[in-house]
Design an enzyme around this catalytic site. Structure first.
Site, PDB file in Angstrom:
ATOM      1  N   SER A 102       3.913 -24.584   4.059  1.00  0.00           N
ATOM      2  CA  SER A 102       2.712 -25.418   3.919  1.00  0.00           C
ATOM      3  C   SER A 102       1.798 -25.017   2.774  1.00  0.00           C
ATOM      4  O   SER A 102       0.571 -25.008   2.913  1.00  0.00           O
ATOM      5  CB  SER A 102       1.892 -25.439   5.216  1.00  0.00           C
ATOM      6  N   ASP A 144       0.522 -29.266   9.858  1.00  0.00           N
ATOM      7  CA  ASP A 144       0.201 -28.158   8.956  1.00  0.00           C
ATOM      8  C   ASP A 144      -1.313 -27.931   8.904  1.00  0.00           C
ATOM      9  O   ASP A 144      -1.798 -26.801   8.957  1.00  0.00           O
ATOM     10  CB  ASP A 144       0.717 -28.452   7.543  1.00  0.00           C
TER      11      ASP A 144
HETATM   12  C1  GLA Z   1       6.019 -31.142   7.221  1.00  0.00           C
HETATM   13  C2  GLA Z   1       4.864 -32.116   7.442  1.00  0.00           C
HETATM   14  C3  GLA Z   1       4.333 -31.997   8.878  1.00  0.00           C
HETATM   15  C4  GLA Z   1       5.450 -32.096   9.893  1.00  0.00           C
HETATM   16  C5  GLA Z   1       6.607 -31.169   9.531  1.00  0.00           C
HETATM   17  C6  GLA Z   1       7.792 -31.365  10.449  1.00  0.00           C
HETATM   18  O1  GLA Z   1       5.575 -29.825   7.280  1.00  0.00           O
HETATM   19  O2  GLA Z   1       3.832 -31.884   6.522  1.00  0.00           O
HETATM   20  O3  GLA Z   1       3.340 -32.971   9.111  1.00  0.00           O
HETATM   21  O4  GLA Z   1       5.866 -33.427  10.065  1.00  0.00           O
HETATM   22  O5  GLA Z   1       7.030 -31.362   8.198  1.00  0.00           O
HETATM   23  O6  GLA Z   1       7.458 -31.001  11.737  1.00  0.00           O
END
Ligand code: GLA
Length: 335
Positions: A102, A144
């Site tokens: 993230s 995230d």
């Molecule tokens: C990414 C997205 C989240 C989520 C994940 C999978 O990190 O940003 O919002 O959907 O994938 O769980």
């Protein structure tokens, strides 16, 4: 000079559920984006992840077509803030970019705090989610941002994407989290993430709401792809609840088993894994001291997260070229 810290996150369980209003259990980690800045009448922000500075007047005028993702992100945040404040400064990161931890959500939240966000934590979650969607075109969920805004040292959070809320649970005694990168870095805009979201939304529209639907409902979906997507969402949401209970009871064996089941569901029903991620999960889970492992985040590359007993964590991290990450405080302004 003011400092803002926005950590990355790992997700212990509950992936590809947030965008259909489901649950997940992430934690903020001890790798972060740090912004250092002074107030100014306009915006001039550099980043160690990109060569060109983002230079904007306030209120922000529209971005030019060939603007970089960095400039688009700064612009999207400034535009969504009701009264963006100017800042001159720099963002630096210890978070690897595109590794499934993230980095983009951390960067967006650091920017919102740098540009003078004021309000409730859940408003920060929604603003950062919207800014990322506007800047990248990726229809990301709120997992995230919830993990990063609501993080607490020594705790994981059970996050509820439909309520935009988070409940802290102490991280179990005697365990550690080890992140192992697959080595495949990617931007979500280059992956089938948006397609998976559309499929899951169609699948859940066929079975009714996430809270009511059962696996039997999922199996009654006629179209095979949508049937698998519905089964993933329903079983994964149930696994988050079970895993939260296992964490609260310090039952690491059950938590590890649920992580492995989650990975299989992400591989076979959500179809977001890769050969490398599967091999890493297999190799990690057959190692002494590892309770469970799974891909973390969106998949399609990125990283694997393993739940490991504290005696074995250092050696597992070393053998797999990973690192032990520590459940950490959420995004904050440093005095
Ligand atoms: C990414 C997205 C989240 C989520 C994940 C999978 O990190 O940003 O919002 O959907 O994938 O769980």
């Amino acid at each position: 000079m003011t400092l803002v810290v926005a950590p990355g996150r790992v997700n212990i369980i509950g992936d590809h559920t947030d965008y259909v209003g489901g649950l997940a259990m992430p934690c903020a980690i001890d790798l972060a984006v740090t912004a250092s800045f002074d107030r100014a009448p306009d915006i001039h922000l550099t980043s160690d992840a990109t060569a060109e500075p983002a230079v904007l007047t306030l209120p922000p005028s529209p971005v030019v077509d060939d603007a970089t993702t960095w400039t688009r992100l700064v612009h999207a945040v400034a535009k969504l803030l009701p009264a963006a404040k100017g800042a001159h400064g720099r963002l630096t990161t210890t978070l690897p970019i595109g590794a499934g931890l993230s980095s983009s959500a951390a960067c967006t939240i650091a920017l919102a705090l740098t540009l003078g966000f004021e309000g409730e934590p859940r408003e920060l979650v929604l603003l950062a989610q919207q800014a990322e969607q506007d800047a990248t075109g990726v229809p990301c969920g709120a997992l995230d941002q919830l993990a990063i805004v609501f993080g607490q040292a020594g705790h994981v959070s059970v996050v509820d994407a439909s309520a935009v809320s988070a409940t802290p649970i102490p991280f179990p005694d005697g365990a550690r989290l080890v992140v192992v990168p697959s080595g495949h870095h990617r931007a979500l805009s280059e992956t089938p993430y948006a397609e998976r979201r559309r499929e899951a939304e169609r699948a859940m529209a066929e079975v009714g709401g996430i809270e009511q639907a059962t696996v039997t409902d999922a199996l009654s979906v006629p179209e095979p792809v949508l049937r698998r997507r519905a089964r993933h969402v329903i079983t994964e949401n149930a696994r988050v609840k079970e895993c939260a209970k296992a964490f609260a009871a310090n039952d690491l064996k059950t938590a590890g088993r649920l992580m492995l089941e989650s990975h299989t569901s992400l591989q076979k029903d959500a179809e977001v894994s890769t050969k490398d991620l599967n091999q890493l999960v297999d190799a990690l889970s057959s190692r002494k001291g590892v309770y469970g492992a799974r891909l973390t985040g969106a998949g399609f590359g990125g990283s694997v997260i393993a739940l490991v007993d504290e005696q074995s964590a250092g050696s597992v991290a070393e053998v797999f070229a990973g690192r032990v990450v520590v459940p950490s405080a959420g995004a904050h302004v440093k005095d």
